[in-house]
Each structure stands twice: as C-alpha cells, then as structure tokens.
Design a protein around this motif. Structure first.
Motif, PDB file in Angstrom:
ATOM      1  N   TYR A  85       0.834  -1.203   0.000  1.00  9.67           N
ATOM      2  CA  TYR A  85       0.000   0.000   0.000  1.00  9.67           C
ATOM      3  C   TYR A  85       0.869   1.254   0.000  1.00  9.67           C
ATOM      4  N   ASP A  86       1.858   1.273   0.874  1.00  7.24           N
ATOM      5  CA  ASP A  86       2.752   2.436   0.938  1.00  7.24           C
ATOM      6  C   ASP A  86       3.475   2.654  -0.385  1.00  7.24           C
ATOM      7  N   LYS A  89       1.032   3.840  -3.196  1.00  7.87           N
ATOM      8  CA  LYS A  89       0.617   5.218  -2.946  1.00  7.87           C
ATOM      9  C   LYS A  89       1.764   6.192  -3.206  1.00  7.87           C
ATOM     10  N   GLU A  90       2.952   5.866  -2.730  1.00  9.31           N
ATOM     11  CA  GLU A  90       4.089   6.746  -2.923  1.00  9.31           C
ATOM     12  C   GLU A  90       4.436   6.898  -4.406  1.00  9.31           C
ATOM     13  N   LEU A  93       1.922   9.197  -6.127  1.00  9.60           N
ATOM     14  CA  LEU A  93       2.157  10.596  -5.769  1.00  9.60           C
ATOM     15  C   LEU A  93       3.469  11.122  -6.362  1.00  9.60           C
ATOM     16  N   ASP A 100      -3.132  13.109  -3.255  1.00 11.61           N
ATOM     17  CA  ASP A 100      -3.357  12.370  -2.007  1.00 11.61           C
ATOM     18  C   ASP A 100      -4.804  12.525  -1.555  1.00 11.61           C
ATOM     19  N   CYS A 104      -6.829   7.903  -4.919  1.00 11.97           N
ATOM     20  CA  CYS A 104      -5.476   7.384  -4.723  1.00 11.97           C
ATOM     21  C   CYS A 104      -5.462   6.314  -3.639  1.00 11.97           C
ATOM     22  N   HIS A 105      -6.125   6.599  -2.524  1.00  7.23           N
ATOM     23  CA  HIS A 105      -6.166   5.641  -1.421  1.00  7.23           C
ATOM     24  C   HIS A 105      -6.896   4.370  -1.836  1.00  7.23           C
ATOM     25  N   ALA A 108      -4.612   2.316  -4.305  1.00  3.58           N
ATOM     26  CA  ALA A 108      -3.479   1.732  -3.592  1.00  3.58           C
ATOM     27  C   ALA A 108      -3.933   0.578  -2.703  1.00  3.58           C
ATOM     28  N   GLU A 180      -6.875   6.696   6.328  1.00  3.49           N
ATOM     29  CA  GLU A 180      -6.478   7.983   5.753  1.00  3.49           C
ATOM     30  C   GLU A 180      -7.427   9.098   6.165  1.00  3.49           C
TER      31      GLU A 180
END
Length: 206
Positions: A85-86, A89-90, A93, A100, A104-105, A108, A180
């Motif tokens: 997930y990290d 998402k990274e 972005l 964000d 996006c969440h 991811a 989030e």
C-alpha cells in the motif's frame, strides 16, 4: 522508513498477533468447515463448546494447531498489505499520477489487496487445510504442503483465489481509506487546536 524496516515491522506484528489469537482462528476454521451429518448430532454446540471439545480431544495444544503456517501466512499478508500500500501510494504521488485523496487511497488499497492475495494464497490454503485436518492426516504443515503438490498439483495453492481476493481487497479498501480519513481528521483537529503543531506531525493535508 526503509522497505526492510517496513517488512520487519509487518512480520513482527503479524507473528505477535497470531501467537495470541491462534485458538480463536482454529475454532473459526473448524466452525466454517463443520458440516452436520444427516440425522447425526452436531460436533460443536457453540463457541465455548468448540474450545472444550478441541482441548479434550486433541489437548490444549490442539488449539494452537497450525501456528507456524499461520504465523508465516500472517507475516506475508501484513507485509503484502502494508508495505505494498505504501509503495503504490508513494509511486502514484511521486509521478503525479494522482493526488493524495480518496481515488489514490482506493487504488493503492485495492492493489495491495491483490498483491497480498497473490503472495499469501499458498500459505493460506495450507494453513486452512492443515488446521482443519483430522488428527494424524498430516505429520506437519510441510507434509501437508508436499501432499497437496503431489496429489493436486501447484494450482491447489490458489483454490478459492477470487473469493479470497474480493474479501481481502474489500477489507483493504475499508481499512486504508478509513485510516487515511481518520488521519486527516486528526490533523485538521490538531491544526484547529494549535496551528503551529502541524509542522511537527509529518501528516498530509492533501
């Protein structure tokens, strides 16, 4: 935080959780697989009775049956979900593919669910098969794995992939999107309380 640190954190928390909660997982798996025989009595009359019956028939250690494969499974799932997930998402972005926010969440989290299902499905299948086996059917989890490969082939490790993916994907979406939003609400509340504190939180308001 480096990827190695994230992987170690996922493995550690997964192992600790399983060690404490294994008996509840054993009872859950037994209940899910339990089929009442025609004109026969139910093996378990309730949750408490299931704990007593398993402990009486297999010993207290029977409640921790399959702990090692379950620790392996949970560690893989934790790493697959949290770290993936990290990273997804990274990446979104970093290359300005998304901002964000909710889409996006969602993407991811759904991607993390798919990756976690791919890597965890073999261990998940072995864990469930071994925990639900009758005493003496398999010597250990490794024997269960080898038996599955020889009798059913490698595809046996991905039985039930689609329902497993839908369950884990939806779980990830709910968990990470909620996380989030709660994180954002906490930052906004902190800013309202003390505007200077936002510089020390490291959290995004995007």
């Amino acid at each position: 935080t480096s990827i190695v640190t994230r992987l170690l954190a996922g493995c550690t928390t997964g192992a600790m959780a399983v060690t404490c909660a294994q008996p509840t997982d054993v009872v859950k798996v037994r209940f899910q697989a339990h089929i009442r025989l025609v004109d026969g009595p139910k093996k378990y009359n309730g949750t408490v009775d299931a704990y007593r019956t398993i402990a009486r028939e297999e010993g207290v250690i029977g409640l921790w049956k399959g702990t090692l494969p379950n620790i392996t499974r949970n560690a893989i799932v934790n790493c697959g979900e949290l770290v993936t997930y990290d990273l997804i998402k990274e990446t979104l972005l970093k290359y300005h593919l998304m901002t964000d926010n909710f889409p996006c969440h969602f993407d991811a989290a759904f991607g993390a669910g798919f990756c976690a299902t791919m890597v965890a499905s073999p261990v998940d299948v072995v864990k469930t098969r071994y925990m639900n086996s009758i005493p003496g059917q398999y010597k250990n989890a490794l024997n269960c794995t080898l038996t599955m490969v020889m009798k059913e082939g490698p595809t046996a490790f991905y039985k039930g992939f689609m329902p497993s993916f839908l369950r884990r994907g939806s779980w990830n979406v709910v968990m990470f999107v909620s996380f989030e939003q709660l994180k954002r609400m906490m930052v906004l509340a902190q800013v309202a309380w003390d505007p200077r504190s936002v510089n020390h939180t490291g959290l995004s308001l995007g």
